[in-house]
Design an enzyme around this catalytic site. Structure first.
Site, PDB file in Angstrom:
ATOM      1  N   LYS A 184       0.828  -1.209   0.000  1.00 20.93           N
ATOM      2  CA  LYS A 184       0.000   0.000   0.000  1.00 20.93           C
ATOM      3  C   LYS A 184       0.869   1.270   0.000  1.00 20.93           C
ATOM      4  O   LYS A 184       2.088   1.179   0.150  1.00 20.93           O
ATOM      5  CB  LYS A 184      -0.955  -0.030   1.199  1.00 20.93           C
ATOM      6  CG  LYS A 184      -1.867  -1.280   1.204  1.00 20.93           C
ATOM      7  CD  LYS A 184      -2.998  -1.202   0.178  1.00 20.93           C
ATOM      8  CE  LYS A 184      -3.533  -2.544  -0.301  1.00 20.93           C
ATOM      9  NZ  LYS A 184      -4.278  -3.351   0.645  1.00 20.93           N
TER      10      LYS A 184
HETATM   11  C1  LIG Z   1      -5.414  -4.427   0.986  1.00 26.52           C
HETATM   12  C2  LIG Z   1      -6.896  -4.302   0.931  1.00 26.52           C
HETATM   13  C3  LIG Z   1      -7.719  -4.597   2.045  1.00 26.52           C
HETATM   14  C4  LIG Z   1      -7.215  -5.296   3.271  1.00 26.52           C
HETATM   15  O1  LIG Z   1      -6.163  -4.723   3.911  1.00 26.52           O
HETATM   16  P1  LIG Z   1      -5.227  -5.624   4.867  1.00 26.52           P
HETATM   17  O2  LIG Z   1      -4.398  -4.607   5.592  1.00 26.52           O
HETATM   18  O3  LIG Z   1      -4.417  -6.496   3.962  1.00 26.52           O
HETATM   19  O4  LIG Z   1      -6.097  -6.402   5.774  1.00 26.52           O
HETATM   20  C5  LIG Z   1      -9.070  -4.306   1.966  1.00 26.52           C
HETATM   21  N1  LIG Z   1      -9.618  -3.784   0.853  1.00 26.52           N
HETATM   22  C6  LIG Z   1      -8.880  -3.530  -0.254  1.00 26.52           C
HETATM   23  C7  LIG Z   1      -9.545  -2.939  -1.451  1.00 26.52           C
HETATM   24  C8  LIG Z   1      -7.501  -3.798  -0.250  1.00 26.52           C
HETATM   25  O5  LIG Z   1      -6.785  -3.576  -1.362  1.00 26.52           O
END
Ligand SMILES: *Cc1c(COP(=O)(O)O)cnc(C)c1O
Length: 382
Positions: A184
């Site tokens: 991210k």
């Molecule tokens: C990465 C992601 C999540 C979940 O995040 P985590 O920190 O991996 O639990 C939820 N929604 C979307 C659209 C994502 O890309």
């Protein structure tokens, strides 16, 4: 051809992050404490929200948000099928039903015009997902939610630093869930964070993330009289450690630099790809700023002369990593079996999925890397 493999995404960790983590390791306090508080304060300031609650993942953020919004068994929650599976899994875990609504063909975000058709007497919430970091049409979505008395929980896993109508995502007043997973825009290794303006909900979230205890860990151990706590509700173990928060403090301090880098790379991609027929890039409306979490392109296989799968294979052979965001949730065996979704239910999502591929995009990349991607595509379609 490239000598080394171009990975799809790698985190940008500098000596500053490493030093801050080491300082925390030596500080004598590792679990949720002062570093986490600092990270939360900085994150709230950055987004313009009153409160920010740091958690162990973006998935935990979505899960606890649904709980504090009162989502229960038998309820229905509207979201997009073009998202990561955790958006819908958390709804299922509460005994509620994820109700999918098809996407817009140009932004790949949930189509607000189709939301009213999916609303029933059981509908309680909408989870818009800001796909790739481009904010959804929130003005329309908020109007629909107000008309039908629904709450809105934003899945902003892709959208740290994105803006809608001049305001940062997370600062609009809804419970907004961010992910701090390594791919991210900023990372804490693993982690998530909720922003919100409602004080009561913020207090409840803080309890729910740590067993339902009425005091945080650092408050319990810091003072002699602080051994006492009460449980009024069974909570979870979803807190973020200070080691992770230390990473977050430094990463958040670099967000402008990191997001600018992503934008510059995305602009260069768009410019270079405009010369290749059969490849379509995302259209970004003028009232939003995308955080460019990923760089998805849609290929018209007839025009390009390759299917999406053939292109992925060809790029892999030429040492270019790619990914697919996302496999539509209504095509996953679990969601088909559990909720009777089937192929054909969401034609726009299926059409986009058939041609979608995410090209490498991360701040450490260079224009030269993008040239390699472009040359590999040109070579593959020759
Ligand atoms: C990465 C992601 C999540 C979940 O995040 P985590 O920190 O991996 O639990 C939820 N929604 C979307 C659209 C994502 O890309």
């Amino acid at each position: 051809m490239r000598k080394s493999y171009l990975k799809f995404s790698i985190p940008d960790i500098t000596q500053k992050e490493i030093d801050e983590v080491v300082t925390t390791l030596k500080s004598g306090w590792l679990t949720t404490g002062k570093k986490t508080q600092l990270f939360e304060k900085n994150f709230a300031d950055y987004t313009g929200a009153k409160y920010a609650i740091a958690l162990s993942s973006g998935t935990a953020a979505l899960f606890l948000s649904l709980i504090v919004e009162g989502i229960q068994a038998g309820d229905e929650v509207i979201t997009t099928p073009f998202t990561f599976v955790s958006t819908a899994n958390v709804v299922h875990h509460l005994g509620a039903k994820p109700v999918f609504v098809d996407i817009e063909p140009d932004t790949y975000n949930i189509d607000p015009e189709k939301i009213p058709l999916a609303i029933t007497s059981k509908t309680k919430a909408i989870i818009p997902v800001h796909y790739s970091g481009q904010p959804c049409n929130m003005q329309r979505i908020m109007k629909i939610a107000a008309d039908h008395n629904l709450c809105v929980i934003e899945d902003a896993a892709h959208a740290i630093g994105a803006e809608y109508q001049g305001k940062k995502v997370g600062g609009q007043g809804n419970l907004t869930c961010f992910s701090l997973f390594p791919t991210k825009n900023i990372t804490t290794g693993e982690g998530g964070i909720i922003t919100l303006n409602d004080k009561e909900k913020a207090i409840r979230l803080k309890k729910l993330r740590l067993h339902g205890m009425s005091k945080d860990g650092w408050k319990r151990y810091d003072q002699a009289e602080s051994w006492y706590y009460e449980i009024h509700e069974a909570g979870y173990k979803f807190n973020l450690s200070d080691i992770n928060a230390a990473l977050g403090v430094i990463q958040l301090g670099r967000i402008k630099e990191l997001n600018q880098k992503r934008k510059d790379l995305a602009d260069y991609y768009i410019q270079q790809l405009s010369h290749i027929p059969g490849i379509q890039t995302l259209s970004i409306p003028s009232n939003v700023i995308s955080s460019w979490h990923i760089f998805p392109v849609w290929i018209d296989s007839k025009e390009l002369g390759l299917t999406r799968n053939q292109l992925i294979k060809a790029l892999w052979k030429r040492k270019i990593g790619t990914s697919v965001h996302f496999i539509p949730l209504h095509l996953q065996p679990f969601y088909q079996k559990e909720y009777q979704y089937k192929k054909g239910d969401f034609p726009i999502t299926e059409k986009i999925f058939a041609g979608i591929v995410s090209l490498p995009l991360f701040p450490k990349m260079t224009n030269k890397d993008i040239d390699d991607v472009i040359n590999a595509i040109r070579d593959a379609v020759k």
